[in-house]
Design a protein around this motif. Structure first.
Motif, mmCIF file in Angstrom:
data_model
loop_
_atom_site.group_PDB
_atom_site.id
_atom_site.type_symbol
_atom_site.label_atom_id
_atom_site.label_comp_id
_atom_site.label_asym_id
_atom_site.label_seq_id
_atom_site.Cartn_x
_atom_site.Cartn_y
_atom_site.Cartn_z
ATOM 1 N N ALA A 23 26.325 47.729 -124.274
ATOM 2 C CA ALA A 23 27.255 48.838 -124.519
ATOM 3 C C ALA A 23 27.673 48.916 -125.979
ATOM 4 O O ALA A 23 28.011 49.985 -126.484
ATOM 5 N N LEU A 24 27.635 47.784 -126.654
ATOM 6 C CA LEU A 24 28.071 47.745 -128.053
ATOM 7 C C LEU A 24 26.967 48.100 -129.046
ATOM 8 O O LEU A 24 27.254 48.539 -130.160
ATOM 9 N N ILE A 25 25.694 47.922 -128.660
ATOM 10 C CA ILE A 25 24.635 48.073 -129.669
ATOM 11 C C ILE A 25 23.566 49.112 -129.323
ATOM 12 O O ILE A 25 22.999 49.716 -130.245
ATOM 13 N N THR A 26 23.242 49.345 -128.080
ATOM 14 C CA THR A 26 22.157 50.278 -127.779
ATOM 15 C C THR A 26 22.562 51.704 -128.138
ATOM 16 O O THR A 26 23.702 52.120 -127.963
ATOM 17 N N GLY A 27 21.578 52.426 -128.685
ATOM 18 C CA GLY A 27 21.830 53.778 -129.154
ATOM 19 C C GLY A 27 22.367 53.846 -130.563
ATOM 20 O O GLY A 27 22.490 54.936 -131.130
#
Length: 343
Positions: free
Chosen positions: A182-186
């Motif tokens: 949730a913190l890094i993908t995208g």
């Protein structure tokens, strides 16, 4: 000022010297080329070329050889890229088809390029700084050991095994992956570490030591993604061509080992309208590589452009080497574009 015929004489000197490794005299030019003038006229043209420091006499009463300045004029104005043969193009296609991953593709790229040119082949990895992270996977190898896999939309893949400070069961591993993803993908590689740094700061006194340990390791891996990388092949060719260098080849060997110098030089080379670049002899003196020439071609990657090329002595076949670099770069661009389209 050098006449048009004088420039064609320079072209003949460069071509003959590269082919024979022997100083070129006026008589051999008259015999091999149809200039329609006498040897005395060619000698006058050569004298003007020497006045312009485009050629030089290595020994008294000898023929002439190109200077670094002469090679530069040749590359910029006189060189005609030689089309690759069908066999050479087939070799490129067969060598680069169906790589296992980006690392395999880059290794294959430099191997085929050194085979085509007989020089040291160099290829910059695509920059992943602007790429976006598409996936994070945590694979439990044991209760306290995990494989961290990071994937970007530009084809970059990082795999790192890491110990955990505590035992973690399967359910906890799923929660860790969800929270970190949730913190890094995208997010862009250049920005993703910020979210993890915020987590570490916010959870400074947290008892979730596994989360903190994984976040720290991923931050390190993201830093590696942002670093420029270079892959090379054919270093042994320098030893076989040592007689082509006026001085020692040790600075070149050191540059190959260090890589930082070559990365800087490759990045700073100016390309022409076709994405081709050449840095010749003394132009590389500030990098400690005044004995060498580098020719390169841009290739396109999803995250921007990078370069592929060859390094060797100044007495190199510039038209053939530039053509080989361009052909390999075009195929590499196509492979990366097809890979991006298939995602």
């Amino acid at each position: 000022m050098v006449s048009e015929r004088g420039l064609q004489v320079l072209r003949a000197i460069v071509q003959d010297y590269v082919e024979t490794h022997e100083p070129v005299g006026s008589r051999s030019i008259v015999d091999r080329y149809s200039f329609g003038v006498s040897a005395a006229t060619i000698r006058n043209d050569m004298a003007l070329l020497e006045d312009e420091e485009l050629i030089a006499a290595p020994h008294t009463s000898s023929g002439r050889v190109p200077t670094d300045k002469g090679y530069r004029v040749f590359v910029d104005h006189l060189a005609q890229l030689r089309p690759l043969t069908v066999a050479q193009r087939t070799a490129i296609e067969s060598f680069l088809t169906a790589p296992a991953d980006l690392d395999d593709l880059m290794v294959r790229t430099v191997r085929v390029l050194t085979q085509l040119t007989g020089q040291v082949a160099l290829a910059q990895y695509p920059s992943f700084a602007r790429a976006h992270l598409t996936h994070l996977e945590l694979v439990a190898l044991s209760a306290n050991r995990v494989l961290i896999v990071l994937v970007t939309d530009a084809g970059g893949v990082s795999q790192r095994m890491a110990p955990l400070p505590v035992d973690v069961d399967e359910a906890d591993m799923v929660l860790l992956r969800v929270r970190l993803s949730a913190l890094i993908t995208g997010r862009a590689v250049s920005d993703a570490a910020e979210g993890l740094q915020s987590l570490l700061a916010a959870d400074e006194h947290s008892h979730d030591v596994a989360l903190r340990a994984l976040a720290s390791i991923i931050i390190d891996e993201l830093g590696a993604f942002r670093q420029e990388r270079l892959v090379m092949a054919g270093a042994a060719t320098l030893a076989r061509r040592e007689q082509d260098f006026r001085g020692s080849i040790h600075p070149l060997l050191e540059a190959i080992e260090e890589q930082v110098t070559l990365l800087r030089l490759m990045s700073e080379m100016e390309t022409d309208a076709h994405g081709l670049a050449a840095s010749i002899g003394t132009e590389n003196a500030s990098f400690g590589l005044g004995e060498a020439s580098i020719v390169a071609s841009n290739y396109a990657a999803p995250s921007g452009t990078a370069r592929v090329g060859v390094m060797g002595p100044t007495r190199m076949d510039y038209p053939s080497n530039l053509a080989a670099a361009r052909a390999v770069a075009r195929y590499l661009s196509r492979m990366l574009d097809e890979d991006e389209a298939s995602r």
